[in-house]
Structures are given as structure tokens and as C-alpha cells.
Design a protein around this motif. Structure first.
Motif, PDB file in Angstrom:
ATOM      1  N   CYS A   1       0.819  -1.226   0.000  1.00  0.00           N
ATOM      2  CA  CYS A   1       0.000   0.000   0.000  1.00  0.00           C
ATOM      3  C   CYS A   1       0.852   1.275   0.000  1.00  0.00           C
ATOM      4  N   LEU A   2       1.915   1.290  -0.787  1.00  0.00           N
ATOM      5  CA  LEU A   2       2.780   2.464  -0.822  1.00  0.00           C
ATOM      6  C   LEU A   2       2.189   3.557  -1.709  1.00  0.00           C
ATOM      7  N   ASP A   3       2.450   4.811  -1.327  1.00  0.00           N
ATOM      8  CA  ASP A   3       2.029   5.954  -2.124  1.00  0.00           C
ATOM      9  C   ASP A   3       3.112   6.392  -3.103  1.00  0.00           C
ATOM     10  N   ALA A   4       4.374   6.098  -2.777  1.00  0.00           N
ATOM     11  CA  ALA A   4       5.480   6.506  -3.636  1.00  0.00           C
ATOM     12  C   ALA A   4       6.702   5.657  -3.312  1.00  0.00           C
ATOM     13  N   ILE A   5       7.610   5.553  -4.295  1.00  0.00           N
ATOM     14  CA  ILE A   5       8.905   4.895  -4.105  1.00  0.00           C
ATOM     15  C   ILE A   5       9.979   5.922  -4.425  1.00  0.00           C
ATOM     16  N   ILE A   6      10.932   6.077  -3.511  1.00  0.00           N
ATOM     17  CA  ILE A   6      12.023   7.019  -3.712  1.00  0.00           C
ATOM     18  C   ILE A   6      13.320   6.238  -3.852  1.00  0.00           C
ATOM     19  N   VAL A   7      14.075   6.523  -4.905  1.00  0.00           N
ATOM     20  CA  VAL A   7      15.384   5.921  -5.119  1.00  0.00           C
ATOM     21  C   VAL A   7      16.431   6.990  -4.849  1.00  0.00           C
ATOM     22  N   GLU A   8      17.261   6.782  -3.829  1.00  0.00           N
ATOM     23  CA  GLU A   8      18.380   7.692  -3.597  1.00  0.00           C
ATOM     24  C   GLU A   8      19.605   7.112  -4.281  1.00  0.00           C
ATOM     25  N   ALA A   9      19.990   7.704  -5.407  1.00  0.00           N
ATOM     26  CA  ALA A   9      21.137   7.211  -6.166  1.00  0.00           C
ATOM     27  C   ALA A   9      22.431   7.632  -5.490  1.00  0.00           C
ATOM     28  N   SER A  10      23.516   6.957  -5.828  1.00  0.00           N
ATOM     29  CA  SER A  10      24.809   7.313  -5.265  1.00  0.00           C
ATOM     30  C   SER A  10      25.257   8.670  -5.805  1.00  0.00           C
ATOM     31  N   GLY A  11      26.234   9.263  -5.128  1.00  0.00           N
ATOM     32  CA  GLY A  11      26.742  10.548  -5.563  1.00  0.00           C
ATOM     33  C   GLY A  11      27.422  10.504  -6.914  1.00  0.00           C
ATOM     34  N   ALA A  12      27.749   9.301  -7.396  1.00  0.00           N
ATOM     35  CA  ALA A  12      28.397   9.160  -8.697  1.00  0.00           C
ATOM     36  C   ALA A  12      27.390   9.007  -9.834  1.00  0.00           C
ATOM     37  N   ALA A  13      26.120   8.925  -9.506  1.00  0.00           N
ATOM     38  CA  ALA A  13      25.108   8.640 -10.532  1.00  0.00           C
ATOM     39  C   ALA A  13      24.922   9.813 -11.486  1.00  0.00           C
ATOM     40  N   ASP A  14      24.856   9.495 -12.766  1.00  0.00           N
ATOM     41  CA  ASP A  14      24.580  10.483 -13.802  1.00  0.00           C
ATOM     42  C   ASP A  14      23.086  10.432 -14.103  1.00  0.00           C
ATOM     43  N   PRO A  15      22.356  11.545 -13.921  1.00  0.00           N
ATOM     44  CA  PRO A  15      20.911  11.519 -14.189  1.00  0.00           C
ATOM     45  C   PRO A  15      20.552  11.039 -15.591  1.00  0.00           C
ATOM     46  N   LEU A  16      21.426  11.259 -16.580  1.00  0.00           N
ATOM     47  CA  LEU A  16      21.145  10.796 -17.942  1.00  0.00           C
ATOM     48  C   LEU A  16      21.038   9.278 -17.996  1.00  0.00           C
ATOM     49  N   ASN A  17      21.941   8.581 -17.304  1.00  0.00           N
ATOM     50  CA  ASN A  17      21.891   7.126 -17.287  1.00  0.00           C
ATOM     51  C   ASN A  17      20.746   6.605 -16.427  1.00  0.00           C
ATOM     52  N   VAL A  18      20.457   7.301 -15.329  1.00  0.00           N
ATOM     53  CA  VAL A  18      19.312   6.914 -14.507  1.00  0.00           C
ATOM     54  C   VAL A  18      18.024   7.052 -15.307  1.00  0.00           C
ATOM     55  N   ASP A  19      17.915   8.135 -16.059  1.00  0.00           N
ATOM     56  CA  ASP A  19      16.745   8.352 -16.913  1.00  0.00           C
ATOM     57  C   ASP A  19      16.590   7.219 -17.913  1.00  0.00           C
ATOM     58  N   ARG A  20      17.700   6.766 -18.482  1.00  0.00           N
ATOM     59  CA  ARG A  20      17.657   5.656 -19.433  1.00  0.00           C
ATOM     60  C   ARG A  20      17.120   4.394 -18.769  1.00  0.00           C
ATOM     61  N   LEU A  21      17.597   4.105 -17.563  1.00  0.00           N
ATOM     62  CA  LEU A  21      17.133   2.911 -16.855  1.00  0.00           C
ATOM     63  C   LEU A  21      15.640   2.973 -16.584  1.00  0.00           C
ATOM     64  N   LEU A  22      15.152   4.148 -16.195  1.00  0.00           N
ATOM     65  CA  LEU A  22      13.730   4.281 -15.886  1.00  0.00           C
ATOM     66  C   LEU A  22      12.876   4.155 -17.148  1.00  0.00           C
ATOM     67  N   ARG A  23      13.322   4.796 -18.217  1.00  0.00           N
ATOM     68  CA  ARG A  23      12.503   4.813 -19.432  1.00  0.00           C
ATOM     69  C   ARG A  23      12.432   3.445 -20.091  1.00  0.00           C
ATOM     70  N   PHE A  24      13.493   2.666 -19.975  1.00  0.00           N
ATOM     71  CA  PHE A  24      13.514   1.368 -20.645  1.00  0.00           C
ATOM     72  C   PHE A  24      13.380   0.204 -19.668  1.00  0.00           C
ATOM     73  N   GLY A  25      13.048   0.525 -18.432  1.00  0.00           N
ATOM     74  CA  GLY A  25      12.797  -0.522 -17.455  1.00  0.00           C
ATOM     75  C   GLY A  25      11.487  -1.234 -17.729  1.00  0.00           C
ATOM     76  N   LYS A  26      11.342  -2.405 -17.133  1.00  0.00           N
ATOM     77  CA  LYS A  26      10.157  -3.230 -17.397  1.00  0.00           C
ATOM     78  C   LYS A  26       9.405  -3.585 -16.107  1.00  0.00           C
ATOM     79  N   ALA A  27       9.621  -2.820 -15.061  1.00  0.00           N
ATOM     80  CA  ALA A  27       8.926  -3.098 -13.805  1.00  0.00           C
ATOM     81  C   ALA A  27       7.440  -2.802 -13.944  1.00  0.00           C
TER      82      ALA A  27
END
Length: 349
Positions: free
Chosen positions: A84-110
Motif C-alpha cells: 500500500c505504498l504511495d510513492a517509491i524514492i530511489v536515492e542514487a549514489s553521488g556518482a550517478a549520472d541523471p542521464l543514465n538513470v533516466d535511461r534505466l527508468l525509461r527502458f525498465g520493465k517493472a
């Protein structure tokens, strides 16, 4: 579908502080995925707010995953209806590039989740010495939905406006539409990020959120404001899509149920726009058509201008939608049901 919000930012910018700010808001059930580049997830021990479910990725940066499978697996675990969650928050590491994170989210299959925004946290003191060091503005801002310019309290009061304007100008060189929120102690209004269920903890749950608040929590953050316009009759699909693809100034989120005139008559849809990302789905049967409306949320909204834009988009349709607008609507529905949902291409033939 549960929104997935990703927090990125250079080391020490204030991601964990922002996470705690969001978790310290009572009445909302939040799942968290913590990513640390080290083999031991030290960030987990820094969280002080209420977490209703948690997972972690240690030993490497989430944006360096060869594919989205590990992240998809964790997202699906947290998206289980029994939590019954309202939201999921992912805290990425300080080395994470938002461009690559965006790619993972857009092409993810969850299954069971949708894009809820990428929030990049900036250290206003160190940003120009660590992240923005070249002639070109950092490309990372091209993928972000919101940028939180944090630690402004560490800059002399007479210099804050100048520093904020300089940093904002550089960000907008790359992403003119991105929402920029100034902050101290990473305190922002949670309503910008996800829906707030209520002002107090539910009676059947421990009041952990209220108990864990710190002196610099959301009460000291600049508050977002909202504009609501009802949709009593079927609106034109093209007008609503135009609104979502080109939202009025400072509107970071637009959400709600709308009635649209289609080739099948009047159809109802659930709409969620975050930044420039749009999610469309057919309305569920349990939602009441009498409550259909769009709500725009943002910092410093001109309520007259935004209200007029929403009202214009929701005017009753006077004719059947054009084939082009039907195609646009159908494409939005397809994108929203597939992994390619979060396309940045807002132009439709």
C-alpha cells in the motif's frame, strides 16, 4: 501505478537530507531504495524518517547497471499492492549520472510503477567547483525534472540572489523548462514531489513521521501552491494534450481525472504530468466522475494565468476530435503502458 522518484546529486549535495525531509511528512507511505557505491550501504544509517518498505543496491552505482533488471526487481517488490505504498524514492549514489538513470527508468520493465521525476540536488557553495567546471553547462540537467539548489543558507545573504541566478542560468542553458527550487537544509514542500494523504499519521500507525521531524523540516520550506479546475463535461483531447505538453509557467505537476471526447464517445482518463513526462491511463471504475478535475502544482504559480490555461484546456468539446489528436491520445496511452512511457519527444505527427 506507484510513482518512482529518483534523487541524484554530487557527493554531499544533500540527497539524504532531502530524502529525510520527504520521509518526515506524516500520512504518506513511502518505499525507499538506497544506492551506495561502496560495498556497505552507509547511507541507510543516515535515514531518520518513516520508511514503510526498504531495499538497497550496494557495491556500485545504479546508473552503471548493464541493464535495468536489478532495479526492476526491487521496484516490483516495493510495488506489491499489499504494501500500500504511495510513492517509491530511489536515492542514487553521488556518482550517478541523471542521464543514465533516466535511461534505466525509461527502458525498465517493472510492473506497477510510473515515472515520478528525477530530482537533482545541487550544493550552491561547491557546485561551480565540482560539477559545473567546463565551458559547457553540465549535460546532466537535460534529464532532470527538478533541480534543488541547496545550502543557500551557507552563502552570505547579500550574495544569495546572485548565486542562485547564476546557477539557474547555467541549468537553463541545457534545460529551459526544468523546475528550479531554492532550498536550505534540503527542505522543500513534499507536495511538489508526491501526493500528501493527510496532515497527521493514520490512527492505526505509529506516529514515526511526526516524532522524527527535525528543526529544519518541511515547515521551513517554501510552500508550493496549487490550482484546481473541474472537468464537468467532455473536453477536447487535443486541447488537454497541448496543455500537458506545454504546461503553463511554474507548473511542475499536473494531475487528475478528465473526461475527453473520443471516437468512442466520452472517455475518462487519469492524468499525471511531472516535469515534461506525461502518464495517461484509463480511469478506474471506483473514481467518481463528479470529481473530475485537473490540479496544477508548482512553486510561485500565477494562479490567474495557470487557472485560465487549465480552464481553456477543459472547455467542453464542440466537435469530434481530429484524426491527428486521436493518434496523439492513442500514442500517449501506448507509451504509458509500455517501458517507453517516459519519452521526451513531445512532437507527434
Amino acid at each position: 501505478m506507484i510513482p518512482v522518484i529518483v534523487l541524484t546529486g554530487y557527493l554531499g549535495a544533500g540527497k539524504t537530507s532531502l530524502l529525510n525531509c520527504l520521509l518526515n511528512r506524516p500520512g504518506t507511505r513511502v518505499g525507499v531504495i538506497i544506492n551506495d557505491i561502496g560495498k556497505v550501504n552507509v547511507d541507510t544509517g543516515l535515514i531518520t524518517g518513516q520508511i514503510d518498505a526498504a531495499e538497497s543496491i550496494a557495491g556500485g552505482c545504479v546508473c552503471c547497471l548493464s541493464d535495468s533488471s536489478p532495479l526492476d526487481e526491487l521496484l516490483e517488490k516495493l510495488a506489491q499492492p499489499r504494501l500500500c505504498l504511495d510513492a517509491i524514492i530511489v536515492e542514487a549514489s553521488g556518482a550517478a549520472d541523471p542521464l543514465n538513470v533516466d535511461r534505466l527508468l525509461r527502458f525498465g520493465k517493472a510492473d506497477g510503477v510510473r515515472f515520478g521525476g528525477i530530482i537533482d540536488v545541487i550544493d550552491a557553495v561547491e557546485h561551480e567547483h565540482t560539477v559545473d567546471t567546463s565551458a559547457m553547462a553540465p549535460a546532466r540537467f537535460n534529464a532532470t525534472s527538478m533541480v534543488v539548489v541547496n545550502k543557500l543558507d551557507r552563502i552570505a545573504p547579500e550574495d544569495r540572489d546572485m548565486v542562485l541566478a547564476r546557477i539557474s542560468g547555467r541549468i537553463r542553458e541545457i534545460n529551459p523548462q526544468v523546475a528550479i527550487v531554492p532550498a536550505s537544509h534540503a527542505a522543500i514542500d513534499p507536495e511538489l514531489v508526491f501526493d500528501i494523504a493527510m496532515d497527521e499519521d493514520p490512527v492505526n500507525e505509529l506516529p514515526l513521521a511526526a516524532a522524527s521531524r527535525t528543526h529544519h523540516d518541511h515547515a521551513h520550506a517554501a510552500h508550493a501552491n496549487a490550482v484546481t479546475v473541474r472537468c464537468p463535461e467532455a473536453a477536447d483531447a487535443g486541447a488537454v494534450l497541448d496543455l500537458l505538453e506545454h504546461p503553463p509557467g511554474a507548473a511542475y505537476r499536473i494531475k487528475g481525472h478528465v473526461k475527453l471526447r473520443t471516437d468512442r464517445g466520452t472517455q475518462r482518463y487519469l492524468v499525471n504530468m511531472v516535469g515534461r513526462q506525461i502518464h495517461f491511463a484509463e480511469a478506474t471504475a471506483h473514481s467518481d466522475p463528479a470529481d473530475d478535475a485537473l490540479v496544477a502544482v508548482g512553486m510561485g504559480l500565477d494562479e490567474t494565468v495557470v487557472g485560465a490555461a487549465l480552464a481553456t484546456a477543459l472547455e467542453p468539446a464542440r466537435q469530434d476530435p481530429s484524426p491527428r489528436n486521436l493518434t496523439r491520445l492513442e500514442r500517449r496511452l501506448i507509451l504509458s503502458s509500455n517501458a517507453g512511457d517516459e519519452t521526451k519527444d513531445n512532437e507527434f505527427a
